[in-house]
Every structure is written in C-alpha cells, then in structure tokens.
Design a protein around this motif. Sequence first.
Motif, short mmCIF file in Angstrom:
data_model
loop_
_atom_site.label_atom_id
_atom_site.label_comp_id
_atom_site.label_asym_id
_atom_site.label_seq_id
_atom_site.Cartn_x
_atom_site.Cartn_y
_atom_site.Cartn_z
N THR A 77 82.91 107.20 119.58
CA THR A 77 82.78 106.08 118.64
C THR A 77 82.54 104.74 119.33
N PRO A 96 74.76 106.82 122.83
CA PRO A 96 74.33 107.68 123.94
C PRO A 96 75.28 108.85 124.20
N ALA A 97 76.60 108.64 124.13
CA ALA A 97 77.54 109.73 124.40
C ALA A 97 77.42 110.81 123.33
N ASN A 113 68.20 100.37 134.07
CA ASN A 113 68.93 101.10 135.10
C ASN A 113 69.20 102.54 134.72
N HIS A 145 86.40 101.56 118.68
CA HIS A 145 86.46 102.01 117.28
C HIS A 145 87.47 103.14 117.16
N ASP A 183 82.07 104.88 125.88
CA ASP A 183 82.77 103.59 125.94
C ASP A 183 84.15 103.59 125.29
N GLY A 231 73.91 103.59 118.74
CA GLY A 231 75.09 102.78 119.02
C GLY A 231 74.71 101.43 119.61
N GLN A 232 75.51 100.98 120.57
CA GLN A 232 75.22 99.68 121.19
C GLN A 232 73.89 99.68 121.93
N TYR A 271 81.34 94.51 119.37
CA TYR A 271 81.63 93.14 119.79
C TYR A 271 82.73 92.51 118.96
N ASP A 295 77.70 109.46 111.90
CA ASP A 295 77.74 108.08 112.35
C ASP A 295 77.78 107.17 111.13
N GLU A 296 78.55 106.09 111.26
CA GLU A 296 78.65 105.18 110.12
C GLU A 296 77.39 104.35 109.96
N VAL A 345 83.75 107.91 109.51
CA VAL A 345 84.87 108.85 109.54
C VAL A 345 86.14 108.02 109.46
N LYS A 376 81.10 101.20 131.33
CA LYS A 376 80.35 100.86 130.10
C LYS A 376 78.85 100.85 130.39
N ARG A 377 78.30 102.04 130.56
CA ARG A 377 76.87 102.17 130.84
C ARG A 377 76.31 103.34 130.04
N VAL A 378 75.01 103.28 129.80
CA VAL A 378 74.35 104.36 129.08
C VAL A 378 74.46 105.67 129.87
N GLY A 422 80.02 109.66 116.10
CA GLY A 422 79.29 108.61 116.80
C GLY A 422 77.98 109.14 117.37
C1 LIG Z 1 72.92 94.32 124.16
C2 LIG Z 1 73.38 95.44 125.06
C3 LIG Z 1 72.67 95.73 126.20
C4 LIG Z 1 73.08 96.77 127.03
N1 LIG Z 1 72.32 97.04 128.12
C5 LIG Z 1 72.66 98.08 128.92
C6 LIG Z 1 71.84 98.42 130.05
O1 LIG Z 1 70.83 97.77 130.31
N2 LIG Z 1 72.23 99.48 130.80
C7 LIG Z 1 73.34 100.22 130.54
O2 LIG Z 1 73.61 101.18 131.25
N3 LIG Z 1 74.15 99.90 129.47
C8 LIG Z 1 73.84 98.86 128.68
N4 LIG Z 1 74.63 98.53 127.61
C9 LIG Z 1 75.90 99.31 127.40
C10 LIG Z 1 75.63 100.64 126.69
O3 LIG Z 1 74.79 100.41 125.56
C11 LIG Z 1 76.93 101.29 126.25
O4 LIG Z 1 77.71 101.52 127.38
C12 LIG Z 1 76.68 102.63 125.53
O5 LIG Z 1 75.91 102.43 124.36
C13 LIG Z 1 77.98 103.33 125.14
O6 LIG Z 1 77.65 104.50 124.45
P1 LIG Z 1 78.70 105.24 123.48
O7 LIG Z 1 77.95 106.38 122.89
O8 LIG Z 1 79.93 105.50 124.20
O9 LIG Z 1 79.08 104.19 122.34
P2 LIG Z 1 78.26 103.29 121.37
O10 LIG Z 1 76.90 103.03 121.93
O11 LIG Z 1 79.12 102.13 121.06
O12 LIG Z 1 78.08 104.19 120.05
C14 LIG Z 1 79.17 104.48 119.21
C15 LIG Z 1 78.67 104.96 117.86
O13 LIG Z 1 79.79 105.41 117.10
C16 LIG Z 1 79.64 105.01 115.75
N5 LIG Z 1 80.99 104.94 115.14
C17 LIG Z 1 82.04 104.18 115.53
N6 LIG Z 1 83.11 104.42 114.74
C18 LIG Z 1 82.73 105.34 113.85
C19 LIG Z 1 83.39 106.00 112.77
N7 LIG Z 1 84.69 105.77 112.48
N8 LIG Z 1 82.71 106.88 112.04
C20 LIG Z 1 81.40 107.16 112.33
N9 LIG Z 1 80.73 106.57 113.34
C21 LIG Z 1 81.38 105.68 114.09
C22 LIG Z 1 78.96 103.66 115.87
O14 LIG Z 1 78.25 103.34 114.66
C23 LIG Z 1 78.01 103.87 117.05
O15 LIG Z 1 76.74 104.28 116.63
C24 LIG Z 1 74.26 97.51 126.75
C25 LIG Z 1 74.98 97.21 125.60
C26 LIG Z 1 74.56 96.20 124.76
C27 LIG Z 1 75.35 95.89 123.53
#
Ligand SMILES: Cc1cc2nc3c(=O)[nH]c(=O)nc-3n(C[C@H](O)[C@H](O)[C@H](O)COP(=O)(O)OP(=O)(O)OC[C@H]3O[C@@H](n4cnc5c(N)ncnc54)[C@H](O)[C@@H]3O)c2cc1C
Length: 569
Positions: free
Chosen positions: A340, A241-242, A277, A474, A523, A267-268, A344, A261-262, A311, A530-532, A238
Amino acid sequence: MPLPVLLVIDGDQDALEDVAARLVRRYGLDYRVESASDPEQALGALAELADAGDELALVLAATSLSDATGGGLLQRARQLHPHAKRGLMVAQGAWADPPTAETIVDSIAMGRIDYYVPVPANAPDEVFHHTISTFLLEWATERRKVPDTVHIVGEEWSGRAYELRETFERCAVPHDFCLAESDEGRILLARAGPDAKLPVMLLPDGRALSDPSNAEIAEAAGAPADFDERDFDVVIVGAGPAGLSAAVYGASEGLRTLVVDEGGIGGQARSSSLIRNYLGFPRGVSGHRLAEQAYEQASVFGASFVFMHRVTALSRSREQLTLSLTEGRRVSATAVILATGASYRRLGVPTLEALTGAGVFYGGPASEAHALSGADVFVAGGGNSAGQAVLYLARYARRVTLIVRGASLDAGMSHYLIQEIQATPGIDVRISTTVVGGGGDGRLRQLVLRDASVGNDETVAADALFVLIGTRPHTDWLPPDIARDRTGFLYTGEDVPNHDGWLLERPPSALETSMSRVLAAGDVRHGSVKRVASAVGEGSIAVQLVHNLLAAQQSAEPRSAAGARARPR
Ligand SMILES: Cc1cc2nc3c(=O)[nH]c(=O)nc-3n(C[C@H](O)[C@H](O)[C@H](O)COP(=O)(O)OP(=O)(O)OC[C@H]3O[C@@H](n4cnc5c(N)ncnc54)[C@H](O)[C@@H]3O)c2cc1C
C-alpha cells in the motif's frame, strides 16, 4: 490537420540529408520532416513553427551544436515547444567516450536534452529507429495522441472530473477530457441526454454515465464483476511498483492473483515524469509507462485487477484471510501482500484541503502540468521529489516557486538537482518559508506564505500548488495485531518486535508481518528503500515467500489434485 514536425539540425550537410531522408522514408506519412544546417536557421524554423501553431514532436541536434550555441538552441526549442522531445545526435558508440559521455550527462542534467541518439549507420538502422519511435511514443502519450475510448465531459476545475481523469489515467484506460461548454463537449452531452449531471462519462459501447460512482468507474476500467465470488491464492493490496511486480510474478507462476487498488496503477511512481535510475532503461522511463507496461504484463499472465476500491479491513478466519472493500464487497485469499506504499503529508490548511484537485495537488505533477502554461505555480517541499516537480513544471509554467521550510536546500535535495534548479530560468526558491493559508472561488487563486526569517505573512497570486512534504504509510486500516513502527510503517521478518502476537513455532519469514501469511512489500515496509527498483524486487520476493507458505500449508493439509497449484519457476 497539419502534420507534427520532426526537425533535424546538423552542420554536416551529408549527415543532415542522410538523417532527414531516413526520417522521411520511415515517418513521412505521419510527420513532416524539416532540416536546418546551422543554429540561426534552426532558430528561425523553431520560431516559425511556433508562430504558425505547428506542433514540433522531435528536434534532433548534432553534437557539434551542443556547444554554447547548440545548448542555447535546444533550450530555446524547449521554451517555444515545451512538449517537443529533444535528442542529441552522437556518433555510433561515442556515448562510451568520456568527453561525449560528459556532454550527454551535463546536457541531461541541465535539462537541455531528453537523451542522445546514435547517428544512423547501416541501412536500415533499427537501433536508430527504435530510439526515434520511443521518443515519438512518449511525445504522443503526453499529448494524448493515442486512441481515445472513454470521453469525460466536465467543468474545468471540478474536483470530481479531475478525479475521474486521474483514475482513468492511472488505470491505463485511454480517455480524453473536454469542457462542457466547448463545441465537442456540447455534442457529447447531447448523447448523454438532457438530465445528465456533470461530470459525464461516455463509454465506447455507447453508454453515458452521469456523475458515475466508483464502482461504475472500476467496471469501466475492467474489474471482473464476480471478483468477490472467486477463490484467490493471493490478494495484493496496492498496484504501485511493489504490487504490480508481485502481480507479474504471482500470475506468471500460476497463483490465482487479484490486485486491489483504491486508485489505479502505478502508485507514487505514476507521478514521476522520468525515472532515470531504473535498471535497463538508459533513456529513463516515465512512471506511467513503466506502470502501464507492468499492468499489461500482469494482465496477460492472468492477474485480475480491481481499481477504485479501497481495502478497509483485514481479518483472519481459520486458514482464510478476508479483506473488506469499500462498496461493501469482500474478498478472501490464502495469502495477502500489503503493497500500500505511502503518500505525501497534507498541509493541514482547511481552505486548501477543500481545493484538492482544483489547483491544489498532492504529489508530483502529471496530467495537469500541460494545463499550466503561463501560470504561476508553487511547489512545497525540500526533497528530491519536490526538486523534480519544479524542473518539470518549469517547462510549462510562467514561474515556479519552490517553498522550502528549512534554511537551505542542501539538507534534503541531491546536489545535481540543486544545480539544475539554479541553472533553469523561471524558478524561484523561497527558503525558511511555509504555506499557512490560501483559497479561491472554487479553484486556487492565492496562497499565504509565512517567512520565518522575517516573521511576516505574504499573500501571493497562485494558479496551482503541488505539495510534496513527506510521506505517510497507508496502514491506518490494518488491525492492531499487525505490528508497525512509531510512524506506521510495517515491521516484517526479523524486525517484528519480540515476534509480537506471533503464534507459530517458525519465525516470521523475511517479508512476513506479525500476522502469518500477511506479507508487506515496498515503501509501506519499515526500513524499506524508497525506490522503484527495491519495491519491484520486494514484490517478487514476496511471491516466492507466498509459494513457500502455501507449500508448507499444503504439506500440512493435502489438497485435491484439482486444487493443486503450479510450482514456482
Ligand atoms: C514524484 C516522485 C518521483 C519519484 N521518482 C523516483 C525515481 O526517479 N526513482 C525511484 O527509484 N523512485 C522514485 N520515486 C519513489 C517511488 O515511486 C516509490 O518508492 C515507489 O512507488 C514505491 O512503490 P510501492 O508499490 O511500495 O508503493 P506506492 O507507489 O506508494 O503504491 C501504493 C499503492 O497502494 C494503493 N493503496 C494504498 N492504500 C490502499 C488501500 N487501503 N486499499 C487499496 N489500495 C491502496 C495506492 O493507491 C497506491 O497505488 C518517486 C516518487 C515520487 C512521488
């Protein structure tokens, strides 16, 4: 080509001339600088630019114009020039004065301005120019005025062409898209040969790929060809951000790091048009810019990335963890960080599922928003993401309708967003309503909406639907011995129930799942915020834990000097 315009509006003639002169000196070669000393003159200039088809990149208005007249002026600037950045000029240091701070916060909340600009003081004032060039960079990125390297030629509403554009955008690969039947499209297709099948991808080295496979796309986006033959200390699944944070910390601290990453990066967060923020970005930062910069940072430190590879399985054989990827590749590592995230929930309407990428989009709007000027757009969802999406789309679309299943917005959306939605023209809110059908001839044309309060179905014309109705982690692909909660989010550390399946004497470390040396961050984790910022924080903590786990393993099984790793900083 006429130069894009920078427009300055200030009732104070000396200040107006000073700012305009500074802009001409610094940006005069690439932009045309215009000025107006009152709102009426400014409105005339804005209308003239729109009639002439000139592009307005930035409009700066002094605080003295931020009263009702000035507010209306900047609102009008957005209607006539939806892409233009809008800055409110405030006196040096005035952002700390309560009345000015209130004006700034209100203007941003009501969508009248993008941010404030301190009026320039000393010459040259680099703080002023930093703000201006940040605005211009955002504008140029949104308008795709960055150098293109990959050309994609396709049909307007083809799902595969959309996927390609999305992928390159998400992999931070500069690209452009043109229609097969446009003049430019025909010229590019001639380079691809008579048998080319759409969509066609033309690479900077001159190669033309017909309807490219995911592996070809990944390679074009920079994946190392031999990644499955290399040894990695940590594989991160993935690149949200994480994952990006784990990549920056892992690679910078000497770990041999691979990110898979797929899709692409971000990500989101990639679908957030403005994250306000996140620490250290007082003017906010778009999700894609944050992701691009983190990707660059991780790459410079030596992390490798493989995009467009999902993956599909994780297994353990003695000390090695092995991940299976689509396209039949496998990669091994001593530790794995699962980042991952979540995505939605789907609507579950088959006719609309078939139109994903062809008018139906899951997640917030990004690249497609520009194509929707004059369109009728719908957003399904009652949370903050749906609220942000509606406000962003209202800049472009003729009308945006928010479809909310609940009886009010209050239950799921922040108060400031509800206020902003109510204050923004062109937005309708339909409560107690769900999307139950819809379709079109190859692209979305209509939706069927069910109003639970009156119990009837209505068919409405629709050009696009954005679905933001809840998240799903995921984790389906993980082995059953990795413990997760009822909804699929991963248990870590103390939350691992009764240390399910845990065979070691030590307990799982803070972000470790029920499989040792497999950590989870962001996430996807049960109980995550659920924040960046929290995803980024967890990515860095996960790397620290990987160091500890590797060190423990090393002391149990000393490695040769050649295999020694750098110590954490
Ligand atoms: C429209 C929107 C607005 C937002 N606004 C804010 C904001 O203003 N402030 C804030 O703090 N947060 C905001 N968020 C929330 C924030 O984006 C998420 O909390 C954050 O992106 C989570 O990061 P993550 O790395 O955990 O996961 P994700 O961002 O979900 O990334 C996961 C990644 O893993 C990959 N993946 C998943 N499964 C697989 C697999 N099997 N094989 C390979 N790759 C895989 C996906 O393709 C993805 O790229 C918002 C979210 C959205 C959708």
